[in-house]
Write a protein that holds these residues in place. Structure first.
Motif, short mmCIF file in Angstrom:
data_model
loop_
_atom_site.label_atom_id
_atom_site.label_comp_id
_atom_site.label_asym_id
_atom_site.label_seq_id
_atom_site.Cartn_x
_atom_site.Cartn_y
_atom_site.Cartn_z
N UNK A 1 0.82 -1.20 0.00
CA UNK A 1 0.00 0.00 0.00
C UNK A 1 0.86 1.26 0.00
N UNK A 2 0.27 2.35 -0.46
CA UNK A 2 0.88 3.67 -0.32
C UNK A 2 0.26 4.31 0.91
N UNK A 3 1.11 4.78 1.81
CA UNK A 3 0.68 5.45 3.05
C UNK A 3 1.12 6.89 2.96
N UNK A 4 0.18 7.78 2.89
CA UNK A 4 0.50 9.21 2.77
C UNK A 4 0.01 9.93 4.02
N UNK A 5 0.89 10.72 4.59
CA UNK A 5 0.57 11.52 5.75
C UNK A 5 0.64 12.97 5.30
N UNK A 6 -0.48 13.62 5.27
CA UNK A 6 -0.46 15.01 4.80
C UNK A 6 -1.07 15.91 5.87
N UNK A 7 -0.31 16.87 6.27
CA UNK A 7 -0.77 17.82 7.27
C UNK A 7 0.21 18.97 7.35
N UNK A 8 -0.20 20.00 7.94
CA UNK A 8 0.62 21.19 8.03
C UNK A 8 1.73 20.98 9.06
N UNK A 9 2.95 21.32 8.76
CA UNK A 9 3.47 21.80 7.49
C UNK A 9 4.16 20.71 6.67
N UNK A 10 4.18 19.45 7.17
CA UNK A 10 4.96 18.40 6.52
C UNK A 10 4.07 17.38 5.83
N UNK A 11 4.48 16.93 4.66
CA UNK A 11 3.80 15.82 3.99
C UNK A 11 4.84 14.74 3.73
N UNK A 12 4.56 13.54 4.22
CA UNK A 12 5.46 12.42 4.00
C UNK A 12 4.65 11.23 3.52
N UNK A 13 5.31 10.19 3.13
CA UNK A 13 4.60 9.00 2.69
C UNK A 13 5.55 7.85 2.52
N UNK A 14 5.01 6.71 2.15
CA UNK A 14 5.84 5.55 1.95
C UNK A 14 5.03 4.35 1.53
N UNK A 15 5.74 3.25 1.32
CA UNK A 15 5.10 2.01 0.96
C UNK A 15 5.06 1.12 2.19
N UNK A 16 3.88 0.57 2.48
CA UNK A 16 3.67 -0.21 3.70
C UNK A 16 2.82 -1.45 3.41
#
Length: 131
Positions: free
Chosen positions: A86-101
């Motif tokens: 899966x793609x895991x995306x964390x989006x919030x102020x001010x940082x956006x990160x993500x990864x494969x999980x």
């Protein structure tokens, strides 16, 4: 009352899980943890020296979700059972990160209803980074 992946009870930051076809937006409770897990074996010798054998190290995300719809619970439980990447995306102020999980753990992530409601699920989600 729960709604859309626990938005009422959880954090205001949107997290998404996607298998490329289905995307689920979730709102974890405040117990969100990011940990580093290591698969290793330590061996102490008679002279007190130690040898460590390390096979892997990866990030693990753990958090509680409440207010998950039956369709979302079935999808996530299916991803867990099939070890779907899966793609895991964390989006919030001010940082956006993500990864494969992959959904980790040795138990079904959403086994029970959110008491006293029987139209929403609750559970603990563990995501293991694969890349």
């Amino acid at each position: 009352e729960g709604s859309e992946g626990g938005r009422v009870q959880g954090m205001s930051v949107a997290y998404t899980l996607s298998d490329g076809t289905t995307t689920i937006t979730i709102y974890p409770k405040w117990d969100f943890k990011k940990k580093r897990r290591m698969d290793r074996s330590d061996h102490r010798m008679y002279d007190a020296s130690m040898f460590s054998y390390r096979w892997a190290a990866y990030d693990v995300f753990e958090f509680t979700l409440e207010g998950i719809t039956p369709a979302q619970a079935a999808t996530i439980n299916g991803w867990w059972e099939n070890k779907t990447e899966l793609t895991f995306a964390v989006s919030g102020s001010p940082v956006t990160t993500g990864g494969t999980v992959k959904v980790g753990g040795n138990r079904t992530p959403f086994p029970k209803f959110l008491h006293p409601r029987v139209d929403y699920y609750q559970g603990k989600l563990e995501l293991e980074a694969t890349a």
